[in-house]
Design an enzyme around this catalytic site. Structure first.
Site: not given
Ligand code: TEU
Ligand code: CA
Length: 622
Positions: A180, A275, A333, A404-405
């Site tokens: 990642d 990311d 992403e 994980h989000d």
């Molecule tokens: O996530 C980016 C992000 O914008 C997510 O919160 C997204 O909006 C959400 O998943 C949609 O449901 C990435 C990483 O996955 C996250 O863990 C980090 O905190 C973020 O970037 C910052 O690096």
């Protein structure tokens, strides 16, 4: 084509950005894009959108919308020669969140050796590749998504040797591993930022500075700008205030990032999960965002960076400098990019990324994470079908419901967890029979569910904690706040993996950094190994089924006509045909047509002539 107030909606929908932006706006208003494509509403002019949205889009918002539409005119991949084959189109991926996977040394925190120790479990599922969330040196403001040194490993997680061993051990088992990479921002403790603060050349221009902050908001609450006395300037942070956005318009920054990527590819990584990579390019001059557009898409300012002016150019450069020479795979992403803009990023002929994650399907239309609502599976299907049918043969979807989000999809659908075993089996049936690469999130394979959080002390995630503060400041009642946190917190996905029925679910011999789910005594790997009918055993069967039947991978996709309570489709290749049928509700339903084919999989024990709650069956059509 220049878009102005007199442009008709249906014409605007034909361009990539026009389609995605309007579709997204309609989605956030709880409406479907077919409204414009298939009804006379399509003849309406952009100027009349304010009426259509019942005043939610004001005149300024429409101006902002027009600027956005006119700034992005490129078109995506065209259909033609059919689907080209690739290992990653046939692979099943498994995401590991190291902090919560397995703790090998009893300090309560999952680590790299812990992942290596459990590779046989992952492999036993039939998984071909692992995506590992960040393990780089980090002060952990955002669990490793704030990188202090891209060439070092986080102390709690182990050493560089441990990571090298993990890569080797994956390869020995015939699995690939993608890592990642966070290229949009670094930790404020990264050497570049520290030197930038001192005004040292060349680092002073590595980040995004401004004398006057604009109105962009951070994903983690509050302004996206932090003031630094040393430079008498504000620095941009789209995420936590310890995650500083890099200035990708600076060629030196891009070169540093490509060196880092190549360094890891040389070490044996098979590719990257990138990311928020779609955020790397920002509109020149960093203009204010339109609050209405921002709130409809997600956050104020997002129209200036969710697919910024140089995104495609920088991705092609990254491809040329790093990916192509190593034949590396990437999944980006890309929040906010809809189907057509995603085609620009992932089309075979575009030389940008292999695949991407888009997120609209994981919330119901008109809803966002932290909204208190029950997810309705039926409302997800049109979005899934669009990606199955309109993404083109030159793009390949990712198929996922968890990461994980996000809270667990099975719990979002059924808050009481009454049907969670059936729902988990239904979801994996869908993942393994749709077109696209399935991504399993750790714990999905045993049917882990949301944690029953009841107090703020139990939460760990910075997003949750900041949001709590914000709602407190707004004067919202504690009980109400806790309810919203419960519905949206990322911590649900970050509780420890449940390995067995021993203390702490066998995750650690120490004190776990975050609570273990009380259901671990029955929901765990060891018990489910022994239990016929377990989610775990079902996962293995479904993954094997996909592997053994190319039609489920490369076959055509055709949705069958049913009412909205049922989702049915066929996949067909070289005369082999499968039919999948599922009940999307918790009520018994009639079959929408007679089925006298051979049933080869079901999430129930035996066949019944009615579809029971969340029943998901696969038939071989002869
Ligand atoms: O996530 C980016 C992000 O914008 C997510 O919160 C997204 O909006 C959400 O998943 C949609 O449901 C990435 C990483 O996955 C996250 O863990 C980090 O905190 C973020 O970037 C910052 O690096
Ligand atoms: Ca540990």
């Amino acid at each position: 084509m220049k878009t102005d107030r007199r442009s008709r909606l249906k014409d605007v929908m034909k361009t990539a950005s026009g389609h995605d932006v309007i579709a997204r706006l309609l989605y956030s208003l709880g409406m479907d894009e077919s409204l414009i494509e298939k009804t006379p509403l399509g003849y309406l002019r952009i100027g009349s959108l304010s009426r259509l949205s019942m005043g939610k889009l004001n005149e300024e918002a429409i101006d902002a919308l027009l600027r956005l539409l006119n700034s992005l005119q490129e078109e995506g991949a065209e259909d033609g020669s059919g689907i080209s084959r690739a290992w990653w189109k046939e692979a099943v991926f498994y995401q590991v969140y190291p902090r919560s996977f397995y703790d090998s040394n009893g300090d309560g925190i999952g680590d790299i050796k812990g992942i290596t120790a459990k590779l046989d479990h992952i492999r036993s599922l039939g998984v071909d590749a692992i995506w590992c969330s960040p393990f780089y040196d980090s002060p952990n403001a955002d669990n490793g998504y704030d990188i202090r040194d891209y060439r070092k490993i986080m102390k709690e997680f182990g050493t560089m040797e441990d990571v090298e061993e993990l890569i080797d051990e994956c390869h020995k088992r015939g699995m690939k591993i993608i890592i990642d990479l966070v290229m949009n921002h670094t930790s404020d403790e990264h050497e570049w930022f520290q030197r930038a603060l001192n005004g040292e050349k060349p680092y002073e221009d590595y980040y995004i500075w401004s004398e006057k902050p604009n109105n962009w908001t951070s994903f983690f609450s509050g302004s996206a700008w932090k003031y630094f006395e040393q430079r008498k300037k504000y620095a941009l942070h789209l995420f936590a205030e310890k995650q500083m956005d890099l200035n990708w318009d600076n060629p030196q920054v891009r070169k540093e990032m490509y060196d880092i990527a190549n360094w890891w590819l040389d070490k044996g990584a098979d590719g990257f999960r990138l990311d928020v990579v779609s955020f790397i390019s920002k509109t020149e001059g960093l203009p204010d965002g339109d609050p209405t557009i921002g709130s409809l898409i997600s956050f104020t300012g997002i129209e200036h960076y969710f697919h910024g002016p140089h995104l495609d150019e920088y991705l092609r450069e990254f491809h040329r400098e790093c990916l192509a020479p190593h034949d590396a795979y990437t999944v980006g992403e890309c929040p906010g990019n809809g189907l057509k803009m995603s085609r620009m990023i992932t089309g075979d002929d575009r030389n940008e990324l292999s695949q991407l994650f888009s997120f609209d399907h994981i919330e119901n239309p008109g809803k966002i994470r932290f909204d208190v609502y029950d997810f309705d599976l039926r409302k997800m299907i049109p979005e899934i079908v669009r990606w199955q049918t309109q993404y083109s043969d030159h793009c390949w979807p990712t198929v996922f419901f968890d990461n994980h989000d996000n809270p667990k999809m099975c719990s979002k659908i059924d808050r009481t967890d009454t049907h969670s075993v059936l729902i988990n089996k239904l979801l994996v049936t869908m993942q393994m029979t749709l077109k696209g690469t399935p991504y399993i999130y750790q714990g999905n394979e045993i049917g882990m569910t949301d944690y029953p959080f009841t107090s703020i002390e139990e939460y760990r995630d910075i997003e949750t904690l900041n949001f709590y503060q914000k709602l407190k400041e707004e004067g919202i009642e504690e009980k109400e706040i806790l309810k919203r946190l419960f519905y949206g917190s990322r911590d649900h996905a970050r509780i420890p993996m449940q390995w067995n029925s021993e203390e702490n679910a066998g995750f650690t011999k120490g004190a776990p950094w975050i609570k273990v789910h009380p259901n671990y005594r029955t929901v765990n790997v060891e018990s489910e190994e022994k239990e016929e009918g377990s989610v775990l055993r079902f996962y293995r069967k479904m993954i094997a089924l996909r592997k053994e039947n190319e039609a489920l991978i490369y076959g055509s996709f055709t949705q069958l006509k049913t009412d909205r309570n049922i989702f049915a489709y066929e996949r067909e290749l070289d005369g082999k045909k499968y039919m999948v049928i599922m009940n999307l509700t918790d009520r018994e339903r009639n079959y929408p047509f007679t089925v006298d084919q051979k049933m080869i999989s079901s999430n129930y024990d035996s066949y019944s002539n009615r579809l029971r709650p969340f029943e998901a069956n696969i038939f071989e059509v002869r």
